[in-house]
Write an enzyme that holds these catalytic residues in place. Structure first.
Site, PDB file in Angstrom:
ATOM      1  NE  ARG A  92      -0.658  -3.023   3.228  1.00 29.99           N
ATOM      2  CZ  ARG A  92       0.625  -2.966   2.847  1.00 29.99           C
ATOM      3  NH1 ARG A  92       0.970  -2.328   1.766  1.00 29.99           N
ATOM      4  NH2 ARG A  92       1.535  -3.569   3.552  1.00 29.99           N
ATOM      5  CG  ASP A  95       0.249  -0.482  -0.804  1.00 33.60           C
ATOM      6  OD1 ASP A  95       1.140   0.266  -0.402  1.00 33.60           O
ATOM      7  OD2 ASP A  95       0.313  -1.726  -0.747  1.00 33.60           O
ATOM      8  CG  ASP A  97       2.522  -1.126  -4.838  1.00 32.08           C
ATOM      9  OD1 ASP A  97       3.053  -0.436  -3.947  1.00 32.08           O
ATOM     10  OD2 ASP A  97       2.008  -2.240  -4.624  1.00 32.08           O
TER      11      ASP A  97
HETATM   12  N1  ROI Z   1      -3.405  -8.393  -0.930  1.00 31.14           N
HETATM   13  C1  ROI Z   1      -4.355  -7.965  -1.784  1.00 31.14           C
HETATM   14  N2  ROI Z   1      -5.356  -8.787  -2.107  1.00 31.14           N
HETATM   15  N3  ROI Z   1      -4.329  -6.721  -2.328  1.00 31.14           N
HETATM   16  C2  ROI Z   1      -3.323  -5.846  -2.050  1.00 31.14           C
HETATM   17  O1  ROI Z   1      -3.322  -4.713  -2.560  1.00 31.14           O
HETATM   18  C3  ROI Z   1      -2.303  -6.260  -1.152  1.00 31.14           C
HETATM   19  N4  ROI Z   1      -1.278  -5.445  -0.835  1.00 31.14           N
HETATM   20  C4  ROI Z   1      -0.285  -5.843  -0.046  1.00 31.14           C
HETATM   21  C5  ROI Z   1      -0.250  -7.220   0.582  1.00 31.14           C
HETATM   22  C6  ROI Z   1      -0.160  -7.088   2.077  1.00 31.14           C
HETATM   23  C7  ROI Z   1       0.955  -7.963   0.031  1.00 31.14           C
HETATM   24  N5  ROI Z   1      -1.436  -7.996   0.257  1.00 31.14           N
HETATM   25  C8  ROI Z   1      -2.383  -7.566  -0.609  1.00 31.14           C
HETATM   26  O2  ROI Z   1       0.700  -5.024   0.182  1.00 31.14           O
END
Ligand code: ROI
Length: 158
Positions: A92, A95, A97
């Site tokens: 992506r 993100d 969160d």
């Molecule tokens: N893995 C890492 N290392 N960092 C992330 O921000 C991240 N975000 C996600 C998923 C796909 C679970 N894996 C990730 O959404």
């Protein structure tokens, strides 16, 4: 005023720049008054391994926004940076969160706080430990204690 923790992650389209741009947007938001940042980390993907490494960080913000308006603001920033998410748990562009909002527990269709997976993710707990090592998490452990239970050997401080 409210204190919220935001997890930032990207593994597409120059991830460092995605995070920097998102931080600028948070800082410029009229209802966000303070942004404190962790270090930036490179991390191996959690989930499917056939995707680029991520850049991750955590920000603590002070905000007058209630949780859902804050979620809307975070999603507006994601969309403004042309968020793409090719598949579930796949790569992506950006993100953002909402990890924690004061000590609130929120269980709604759109939003679960504290974030349901944050305790098990080194790419969240390690940057949190930069900011608030002694803070108690919702399982009763300090951030430092939680960090010691995780394998963070994939994390590289950038
Ligand atoms: N893995 C890492 N290392 N960092 C992330 O921000 C991240 N975000 C996600 C998923 C796909 C679970 N894996 C990730 O959404």
């Amino acid at each position: 005023m409210n204190e919220a923790f935001i997890g930032l992650g990207s593994n597409l389209n120059t991830p460092m720049e995605q995070l920097q741009q998102a931080i600028t947007q948070l800082e410029q938001h009229a209802e966000i008054t303070k942004v404190t940042l962790s270090e930036f980390y490179s991390s191996k993907p959690v989930g499917p391994q056939d995707q680029p490494d991520y850049v991750n960080a955590v920000a603590i913000i002070t905000t007058s926004l209630a949780p859902i308006p804050l979620l809307d603001a975070l999603q507006a920033i994601e969309n403004s940076q042309h968020r793409v998410r090719e598949r579930h748990w796949g790569p992506r562009t950006l993100d953002l969160d909402l990890l924690k909002y004061n000590n609130d527990k929120i269980d709604m269709d759109r939003l679960t706080v504290p974030h349901p997976f944050m305790l098990e993710r080194g790419f969240v707990i390690k940057p949190m430990a930069d900011l608030v090592p002694e803070m108690l998490l919702h399982n009763g452990c300090t951030v430092t204690e939680q960090l010691s239970s995780l394998d963070t050997s994939d994390l590289i401080s950038l």
